[in-house]
Design an enzyme around this catalytic site. Sequence first.
Site, PDB file in Angstrom:
ATOM      1  N   SER A 105     -14.083  57.844 134.837  1.00 40.76           N
ATOM      2  CA  SER A 105     -13.365  58.509 135.612  1.00 40.76           C
ATOM      3  C   SER A 105     -12.077  57.553 135.927  1.00 40.76           C
ATOM      4  CB  SER A 105     -14.044  58.680 136.794  1.00 40.76           C
ATOM      5  OG  SER A 105     -13.323  59.098 137.931  1.00 40.76           O
ATOM      6  N   SER A 106     -11.037  58.096 136.225  1.00 40.06           N
ATOM      7  CA  SER A 106      -9.737  57.340 136.622  1.00 40.06           C
ATOM      8  C   SER A 106      -9.970  56.684 137.764  1.00 40.06           C
ATOM      9  CB  SER A 106      -8.593  58.189 136.708  1.00 40.06           C
ATOM     10  OG  SER A 106      -8.877  59.300 137.860  1.00 40.06           O
ATOM     11  N   CYS A 107     -11.064  56.826 138.582  1.00 40.71           N
ATOM     12  CA  CYS A 107     -11.240  56.114 139.698  1.00 40.71           C
ATOM     13  C   CYS A 107     -11.699  54.921 139.610  1.00 40.71           C
ATOM     14  CB  CYS A 107     -12.186  56.736 140.874  1.00 40.71           C
ATOM     15  SG  CYS A 107     -14.001  56.721 140.167  1.00 40.71           S
ATOM     16  N   TYR A 134     -19.429  54.771 143.011  1.00 46.83           N
ATOM     17  CA  TYR A 134     -19.447  55.580 141.836  1.00 46.83           C
ATOM     18  C   TYR A 134     -18.320  54.663 140.605  1.00 46.83           C
ATOM     19  CZ  TYR A 134     -18.022  59.645 138.858  1.00 46.83           C
ATOM     20  OH  TYR A 134     -17.893  60.522 137.710  1.00 46.83           O
ATOM     21  N   LYS A 138     -19.286  53.557 136.715  1.00 44.69           N
ATOM     22  CA  LYS A 138     -18.740  53.751 135.688  1.00 44.69           C
ATOM     23  C   LYS A 138     -17.841  52.647 134.881  1.00 44.69           C
ATOM     24  CE  LYS A 138     -19.285  58.386 135.453  1.00 44.69           C
ATOM     25  NZ  LYS A 138     -20.035  58.976 134.170  1.00 44.69           N
ATOM     26  N   HIS A 177     -14.878  68.323 144.635  1.00 40.98           N
ATOM     27  CA  HIS A 177     -13.503  67.498 144.445  1.00 40.98           C
ATOM     28  C   HIS A 177     -12.452  68.429 145.059  1.00 40.98           C
ATOM     29  CE1 HIS A 177     -15.787  65.376 141.225  1.00 40.98           C
ATOM     30  NE2 HIS A 177     -15.137  64.353 142.010  1.00 40.98           N
TER      31      HIS A 177
END
Length: 317
Positions: A105-107, A134, A138, A177
């Site tokens: 994920s881009s987070c 989270y 990842k 989301h």
Amino acid sequence: MKKIYIAGHRGLVGSATAKALSNLGSYELITRSHEELDLSDRAATREFLISQRPDYVVMCAAKVGGILANSRFPVDFLHKNLEIQLSIFEAAHASGVERMIFLGSSCIYPRSCPQPIREDYLLTGSLEATNRPYALAKIAGVEACWSFNRQYQTRYLALMPTNLFGPGDNYHPDNCHVLPALIRRFHQAKVNGDSSVIVWGSGRPRREFMYSLDIGDAIAFLLGLPDSEFDALTAPDTAPLINVGVGKDVTILELAQLVKAVVGYEGDLVFDTTKPDGTPRKLLDVTRLHTLGWKAKTAFGAGLQATYQDFLRHHNC
């Protein structure tokens, strides 16, 4: 014919991946529902992959959610994702999988890193607090790809997609989301005749969005690369990480206005500035993927229309 196991085939990314690979007609797809296989059960997952012997694995399975869910259940997001990832990585190695794609994920990138975000910005700053557990899970998945590649000469590739939306999205009011949340809120307000819709935050943060069928197409493209090109992406001397996005973003205010128009809601927008904004901006640098020869095909407006029609068919409330 190569055999591909898609972990999490019923989710947003997994279903898009299954569709893209099925359309090619050159792969044998292997899937199991959660009821058939609990991926957090390491022994069962290992036994399954050894018995099936897939050539490739696409790891889409994950526990996901928006700001509210991440804030309420940080242990769940950290622990469950680590469980699933360790289980699949170990089983894939034990069964001799040739290629694996891990979906992150881009987070994972620092909250305040330069824009657009390049792959080498990973671990160069602090994470956004609202989804740190989270994100850390990842990041551990990216490191697992790299560690297995270094120690066992595997070919595991980590993809970092931008914010995704599309058919099969999650519209649960407590853990979806931002884009599906807006679709649900505007639709309910339209049905109920409400005079206004409340949107969290200031509306100023910028977000990039990609239609889910495009991520499926990107995964099919990468799995179809010749050995020499895929090997270069998973070489042990560098992090096997590649961004997947569209290269442009919108503010949350602009997003809300677009969703409002698609739904046909005519009331007012109200921004609740007591609620968190999250990361100010998350625009991915997709130069690396573009150089390989892949670009997203679906225009945002067309994807949004298709997504709302899917909502009306399956989630109308």
